[in-house]
Design a protein around this motif. Sequence first.
Motif, PDB file in Angstrom:
ATOM      1  N   THR A  44       0.848  -1.181   0.000  1.00  0.00           N
ATOM      2  CA  THR A  44       0.000   0.000   0.000  1.00  0.00           C
ATOM      3  C   THR A  44       0.890   1.240   0.000  1.00  0.00           C
ATOM      4  N   LYS A  46       1.034   5.473  -0.174  1.00  0.00           N
ATOM      5  CA  LYS A  46       0.323   6.743  -0.040  1.00  0.00           C
ATOM      6  C   LYS A  46       1.178   7.831  -0.684  1.00  0.00           C
ATOM      7  N   LYS A  47       0.612   8.491  -1.700  1.00  0.00           N
ATOM      8  CA  LYS A  47       1.364   9.472  -2.458  1.00  0.00           C
ATOM      9  C   LYS A  47       0.463  10.639  -2.831  1.00  0.00           C
ATOM     10  N   ASP A  49      -1.755  12.445  -1.191  1.00  0.00           N
ATOM     11  CA  ASP A  49      -3.148  12.259  -0.767  1.00  0.00           C
ATOM     12  C   ASP A  49      -3.883  11.192  -1.564  1.00  0.00           C
ATOM     13  N   HIS A  50      -3.148  10.319  -2.216  1.00  0.00           N
ATOM     14  CA  HIS A  50      -3.752   9.203  -2.943  1.00  0.00           C
ATOM     15  C   HIS A  50      -3.249   7.892  -2.364  1.00  0.00           C
ATOM     16  N   VAL A  51      -4.074   6.873  -2.481  1.00  0.00           N
ATOM     17  CA  VAL A  51      -3.718   5.544  -1.989  1.00  0.00           C
ATOM     18  C   VAL A  51      -3.615   4.602  -3.179  1.00  0.00           C
ATOM     19  N   TRP A  52      -2.442   4.003  -3.335  1.00  0.00           N
ATOM     20  CA  TRP A  52      -2.216   3.027  -4.386  1.00  0.00           C
ATOM     21  C   TRP A  52      -2.008   1.662  -3.752  1.00  0.00           C
ATOM     22  N   PRO A  84      -9.261   2.126  -3.071  1.00  0.00           N
ATOM     23  CA  PRO A  84      -8.074   2.942  -3.311  1.00  0.00           C
ATOM     24  C   PRO A  84      -8.215   3.752  -4.603  1.00  0.00           C
TER      25      PRO A  84
END
Length: 225
Positions: A44, A46-47, A49-52, A84
């Motif tokens: 997982t 987090k970049k 404010d995004h979750v990949w 996500p």
Amino acid sequence: MIIGGSALLAGVSGGAAVYVGKDRLLGDEEAANGVACTDVNLVTIKKQDHVWVRKYIKTEPVDGMTRIKTALRVAQAVYEAQKPDLVQVVVLDENGPTLRSDIRGRAIGADVVYIPHPDKMVEGLDDKPYTARYYDGTASEQGLFYGERIELPDDRIAALNASLRDPADCIDPVAVASTKKESKKPAGSTEPKEAEEPSAQEQAAKDAAAPGEAPADVPPAKSGH
């Protein structure tokens, strides 16, 4: 009558051929959903404010399109469970590597990226919801894939994605092992608990209830004789 019978037989045979061809084209439910798979690793990220979510899975030896169907199915399952911003599913052979440092190149039999909302993603990524790539050859004994690397067009990915009937995730071997361990315990059994040290009040009450026994740290009283 002979001519009519021959025509009827030809018509029936042709109809049967159509149905057989349709079955082979669409496949049964299992084929449409890919094959069973096993979890290898989950990352997982987090970049901005995004979750990949990047998920590594392995399957038995199957053809490239079946690997793609399996990856699309798992991508949908991961999105439904975690929501996500990006899901990537990497398909490995059952004999392939399990260390992330070794998962590259021809160790990757198929790769699907799912972006449910491309307009909300960071710059530099494709503005389409799906990308799918695979090797059309089979895997070697070492789990490395050979053949031509194919990138599916968008309309083909959309058709495969629409044909999925059951977006089921892969099997988690850790959870399965834990379940088997629990099932082996006798019914009603509990783990033994360590004995707790009595409090000062409990020890005093215990000593008072047994006046004939002296505490271990107190020497016995001397006799008057």
